[in-house]
Write a protein that holds these residues in place. Sequence first.
Motif, PDB file in Angstrom:
ATOM      1  N   HIS A 124       0.724  -1.273   0.017  1.00 54.40           N
ATOM      2  CA  HIS A 124      -0.030   0.002   0.090  1.00 54.40           C
ATOM      3  C   HIS A 124       0.798   1.310  -0.114  1.00 54.40           C
ATOM      4  O   HIS A 124       0.250   2.521  -0.171  1.00 54.40           O
ATOM      5  CB  HIS A 124      -1.093  -0.001   1.286  1.00 54.40           C
ATOM      6  CG  HIS A 124      -0.264   0.117   2.388  1.00 54.40           C
ATOM      7  ND1 HIS A 124       0.477  -0.783   3.036  1.00 54.40           N
ATOM      8  CD2 HIS A 124      -0.302   1.251   3.254  1.00 54.40           C
ATOM      9  CE1 HIS A 124       0.910  -0.385   4.273  1.00 54.40           C
ATOM     10  NE2 HIS A 124       0.623   0.845   4.420  1.00 54.40           N
ATOM     11  N   ALA A 125       1.968   1.054   0.009  1.00 53.68           N
ATOM     12  CA  ALA A 125       3.006   2.468   0.237  1.00 53.68           C
ATOM     13  C   ALA A 125       4.034   2.499  -0.663  1.00 53.68           C
ATOM     14  O   ALA A 125       4.891   3.418  -0.596  1.00 53.68           O
ATOM     15  CB  ALA A 125       3.757   2.367   1.803  1.00 53.68           C
ATOM     16  N   THR A 126       3.903   1.638  -1.854  1.00 58.27           N
ATOM     17  CA  THR A 126       4.643   1.896  -2.955  1.00 58.27           C
ATOM     18  C   THR A 126       3.881   1.915  -4.320  1.00 58.27           C
ATOM     19  O   THR A 126       2.687   1.420  -4.352  1.00 58.27           O
ATOM     20  CB  THR A 126       5.693   0.506  -2.969  1.00 58.27           C
ATOM     21  OG1 THR A 126       4.970  -0.628  -3.172  1.00 58.27           O
ATOM     22  CG2 THR A 126       6.554   0.325  -1.745  1.00 58.27           C
ATOM     23  N   ALA A 127       4.573   2.346  -5.076  1.00 58.13           N
ATOM     24  CA  ALA A 127       3.840   2.487  -6.554  1.00 58.13           C
ATOM     25  C   ALA A 127       3.895   1.062  -7.297  1.00 58.13           C
ATOM     26  O   ALA A 127       2.731   0.741  -7.863  1.00 58.13           O
ATOM     27  CB  ALA A 127       4.932   3.234  -7.464  1.00 58.13           C
ATOM     28  N   TYR A 128       4.599   0.211  -7.065  1.00 57.57           N
ATOM     29  CA  TYR A 128       4.474  -1.035  -7.305  1.00 57.57           C
ATOM     30  C   TYR A 128       3.246  -1.830  -6.827  1.00 57.57           C
ATOM     31  O   TYR A 128       2.284  -2.411  -7.528  1.00 57.57           O
ATOM     32  CB  TYR A 128       5.735  -2.050  -6.793  1.00 57.57           C
ATOM     33  CG  TYR A 128       7.095  -1.518  -7.501  1.00 57.57           C
ATOM     34  CD1 TYR A 128       7.508  -2.023  -8.837  1.00 57.57           C
ATOM     35  CD2 TYR A 128       7.794  -0.738  -6.535  1.00 57.57           C
ATOM     36  CE1 TYR A 128       8.915  -1.323  -9.259  1.00 57.57           C
ATOM     37  CE2 TYR A 128       9.007  -0.262  -6.996  1.00 57.57           C
ATOM     38  CZ  TYR A 128       9.465  -0.482  -8.286  1.00 57.57           C
ATOM     39  OH  TYR A 128      10.663  -0.061  -8.722  1.00 57.57           O
ATOM     40  N   GLY A 129       3.038  -1.829  -5.574  1.00 62.95           N
ATOM     41  CA  GLY A 129       1.963  -2.452  -4.884  1.00 62.95           C
ATOM     42  C   GLY A 129       0.535  -1.708  -5.438  1.00 62.95           C
ATOM     43  O   GLY A 129      -0.338  -2.278  -5.583  1.00 62.95           O
ATOM     44  N   LYS A 130       0.820  -0.278  -5.647  1.00 60.59           N
ATOM     45  CA  LYS A 130      -0.479   0.237  -6.075  1.00 60.59           C
ATOM     46  C   LYS A 130      -0.865  -0.094  -7.572  1.00 60.59           C
ATOM     47  O   LYS A 130      -2.029   0.092  -7.903  1.00 60.59           O
ATOM     48  CB  LYS A 130      -0.369   1.680  -5.778  1.00 60.59           C
ATOM     49  CG  LYS A 130      -0.406   2.388  -4.565  1.00 60.59           C
ATOM     50  CD  LYS A 130      -0.446   3.620  -4.357  1.00 60.59           C
ATOM     51  CE  LYS A 130      -0.226   4.156  -2.821  1.00 60.59           C
ATOM     52  NZ  LYS A 130      -0.225   5.255  -2.262  1.00 60.59           N
ATOM     53  N   VAL A 131       0.026  -0.581  -8.541  1.00 62.24           N
ATOM     54  CA  VAL A 131      -0.183  -1.037  -9.723  1.00 62.24           C
ATOM     55  C   VAL A 131      -0.871  -2.218  -9.631  1.00 62.24           C
ATOM     56  O   VAL A 131      -1.798  -2.753 -10.328  1.00 62.24           O
ATOM     57  CB  VAL A 131       1.183  -1.135 -10.424  1.00 62.24           C
ATOM     58  CG1 VAL A 131       1.077  -1.722 -11.689  1.00 62.24           C
ATOM     59  CG2 VAL A 131       1.507   0.140 -10.857  1.00 62.24           C
ATOM     60  N   LEU A 132      -0.339  -3.129  -8.710  1.00 56.95           N
ATOM     61  CA  LEU A 132      -0.877  -4.823  -8.423  1.00 56.95           C
ATOM     62  C   LEU A 132      -2.158  -4.986  -7.795  1.00 56.95           C
ATOM     63  O   LEU A 132      -3.006  -5.717  -8.143  1.00 56.95           O
ATOM     64  CB  LEU A 132       0.515  -5.681  -8.156  1.00 56.95           C
ATOM     65  CG  LEU A 132       1.606  -5.510  -8.951  1.00 56.95           C
ATOM     66  CD1 LEU A 132       2.893  -6.091  -8.300  1.00 56.95           C
ATOM     67  CD2 LEU A 132       1.310  -6.100 -10.362  1.00 56.95           C
ATOM     68  N   LEU A 133      -2.482  -4.219  -6.713  1.00 56.67           N
ATOM     69  CA  LEU A 133      -3.356  -4.608  -5.622  1.00 56.67           C
ATOM     70  C   LEU A 133      -4.834  -4.251  -6.448  1.00 56.67           C
ATOM     71  O   LEU A 133      -5.063  -3.289  -7.136  1.00 56.67           O
ATOM     72  CB  LEU A 133      -3.495  -3.470  -4.741  1.00 56.67           C
ATOM     73  CG  LEU A 133      -2.412  -3.733  -3.564  1.00 56.67           C
ATOM     74  CD1 LEU A 133      -2.239  -2.445  -2.578  1.00 56.67           C
ATOM     75  CD2 LEU A 133      -2.522  -5.074  -2.729  1.00 56.67           C
ATOM     76  N   ALA A 134      -5.601  -5.118  -6.336  1.00 59.19           N
ATOM     77  CA  ALA A 134      -7.086  -4.952  -6.642  1.00 59.19           C
ATOM     78  C   ALA A 134      -8.046  -4.253  -5.599  1.00 59.19           C
ATOM     79  O   ALA A 134      -8.992  -3.603  -5.996  1.00 59.19           O
ATOM     80  CB  ALA A 134      -7.585  -6.367  -6.955  1.00 59.19           C
ATOM     81  N   ALA A 135      -7.633  -4.310  -4.406  1.00 62.09           N
ATOM     82  CA  ALA A 135      -8.188  -3.551  -3.150  1.00 62.09           C
ATOM     83  C   ALA A 135      -7.311  -3.391  -2.254  1.00 62.09           C
ATOM     84  O   ALA A 135      -6.219  -3.783  -1.845  1.00 62.09           O
ATOM     85  CB  ALA A 135      -9.376  -4.639  -2.884  1.00 62.09           C
ATOM     86  N   PRO A 136      -7.726  -2.343  -1.232  1.00 58.19           N
ATOM     87  CA  PRO A 136      -6.650  -2.398   0.011  1.00 58.19           C
ATOM     88  C   PRO A 136      -6.527  -3.291   0.744  1.00 58.19           C
ATOM     89  O   PRO A 136      -7.398  -4.414   0.954  1.00 58.19           O
ATOM     90  CB  PRO A 136      -7.743  -1.300   0.713  1.00 58.19           C
ATOM     91  CG  PRO A 136      -8.572  -0.365  -0.249  1.00 58.19           C
ATOM     92  CD  PRO A 136      -8.862  -1.604  -1.321  1.00 58.19           C
ATOM     93  N   PRO A 137      -5.593  -3.633   1.163  1.00 58.93           N
ATOM     94  CA  PRO A 137      -5.191  -4.861   2.095  1.00 58.93           C
ATOM     95  C   PRO A 137      -5.829  -4.461   3.465  1.00 58.93           C
ATOM     96  O   PRO A 137      -6.445  -3.431   3.808  1.00 58.93           O
ATOM     97  CB  PRO A 137      -3.504  -4.788   2.298  1.00 58.93           C
ATOM     98  CG  PRO A 137      -2.999  -3.981   1.042  1.00 58.93           C
ATOM     99  CD  PRO A 137      -4.047  -2.935   0.891  1.00 58.93           C
ATOM    100  N   ALA A 138      -5.973  -5.865   4.247  1.00 58.87           N
ATOM    101  CA  ALA A 138      -6.522  -5.687   5.449  1.00 58.87           C
ATOM    102  C   ALA A 138      -6.107  -4.796   6.276  1.00 58.87           C
ATOM    103  O   ALA A 138      -6.680  -4.298   7.186  1.00 58.87           O
ATOM    104  CB  ALA A 138      -6.609  -6.966   6.192  1.00 58.87           C
ATOM    105  N   GLU A 139      -4.836  -4.427   6.225  1.00 57.01           N
ATOM    106  CA  GLU A 139      -3.785  -3.717   7.335  1.00 57.01           C
ATOM    107  C   GLU A 139      -3.035  -2.820   6.327  1.00 57.01           C
ATOM    108  O   GLU A 139      -2.410  -2.984   5.554  1.00 57.01           O
ATOM    109  CB  GLU A 139      -3.007  -4.568   8.138  1.00 57.01           C
ATOM    110  CG  GLU A 139      -3.762  -5.531   9.081  1.00 57.01           C
ATOM    111  CD  GLU A 139      -2.671  -6.362  10.050  1.00 57.01           C
ATOM    112  OE1 GLU A 139      -1.226  -5.775  10.324  1.00 57.01           O
ATOM    113  OE2 GLU A 139      -3.134  -7.205  10.846  1.00 57.01           O
ATOM    114  N   LEU A 140      -3.273  -1.408   7.312  1.00 58.25           N
ATOM    115  CA  LEU A 140      -2.486  -0.377   6.498  1.00 58.25           C
ATOM    116  C   LEU A 140      -1.541   0.405   7.455  1.00 58.25           C
ATOM    117  O   LEU A 140      -1.992   1.612   7.947  1.00 58.25           O
ATOM    118  CB  LEU A 140      -3.585   0.672   5.720  1.00 58.25           C
ATOM    119  CG  LEU A 140      -4.431   0.090   4.598  1.00 58.25           C
ATOM    120  CD1 LEU A 140      -5.564   1.167   4.290  1.00 58.25           C
ATOM    121  CD2 LEU A 140      -3.723  -0.478   3.457  1.00 58.25           C
ATOM    122  N   PRO A 141      -0.475  -0.184   7.600  1.00 56.03           N
ATOM    123  CA  PRO A 141       0.400   0.653   8.699  1.00 56.03           C
ATOM    124  C   PRO A 141       1.048   1.696   8.291  1.00 56.03           C
ATOM    125  O   PRO A 141       1.236   1.935   6.987  1.00 56.03           O
ATOM    126  CB  PRO A 141       1.522  -0.624   9.054  1.00 56.03           C
ATOM    127  CG  PRO A 141       1.241  -1.515   7.775  1.00 56.03           C
ATOM    128  CD  PRO A 141      -0.012  -1.467   7.392  1.00 56.03           C
TER     129      PRO A 141
END
Length: 227
Positions: A124-141
């Motif tokens: 959730h805190a990198t551009a790579y993840g924001k490209v690949l995630l379909a929905a927000p993860p359960a935890e957002l530290p």
Amino acid sequence: MGESVAGRLFSVLDAFEGGGPPVLRLTDIAARTGLPAPTALRLVRELVAWGGLERGADGGYRLGLRLRVLGAAAPCPRGLLDAALPALRALGARTGGHADLAVLSGPSADAVLCLVGGDRPPPHATAYGKVLLAAPPAELPRHTRHTVVSPGVLAGQLARVRAAGLAVCAEEFRLGEVSVAVPLRGGGGGGTVGALGVTVSTGVPLDRVVAAVRAAAARVRPPEPSP
């Protein structure tokens, strides 16, 4: 008997362990290894020439792409990595940043973001993840004051990233760093098989970085899936 050349080389690489800063100056490496500065400089230059270290535009050093590929622990399909490696090398050289290929392991609720060399930053805190995630993860530290920790805000970001085919993440994981990434599509215009991008220092002109990332991704031809 004094330490072998190999032992000194290993000590230089060991200087980057321990969760410290990913970029070290020559003086930092000399201090952490206990080597004289001239010796440390000679070894660092040998590692840069081999690809084990990369020298940034600011004069700092970080682990190089060749070393990260050799030690790859991420479940990155071998064919995809082979296809992307020339583009990653060119992207790092063109931007002076840290180029990476990333894949996502597991469902979005507990997704693990895996980079080429085994690094697993928070998606959730990198551009790579924001490209690949379909929905927000359960935890957002929270990692910095800029980290997005609201599921609603992140969901809106993910929708805009999918529409634009581009993610820019400024100082959400580490202060002083900006990551830029785009999706890699499967053969024949299929779905996203990974994210290609680069991490640069804050203040680098992003228009040029974005252009470089898009150009690098356009060079990659992901392999066709096995029948």
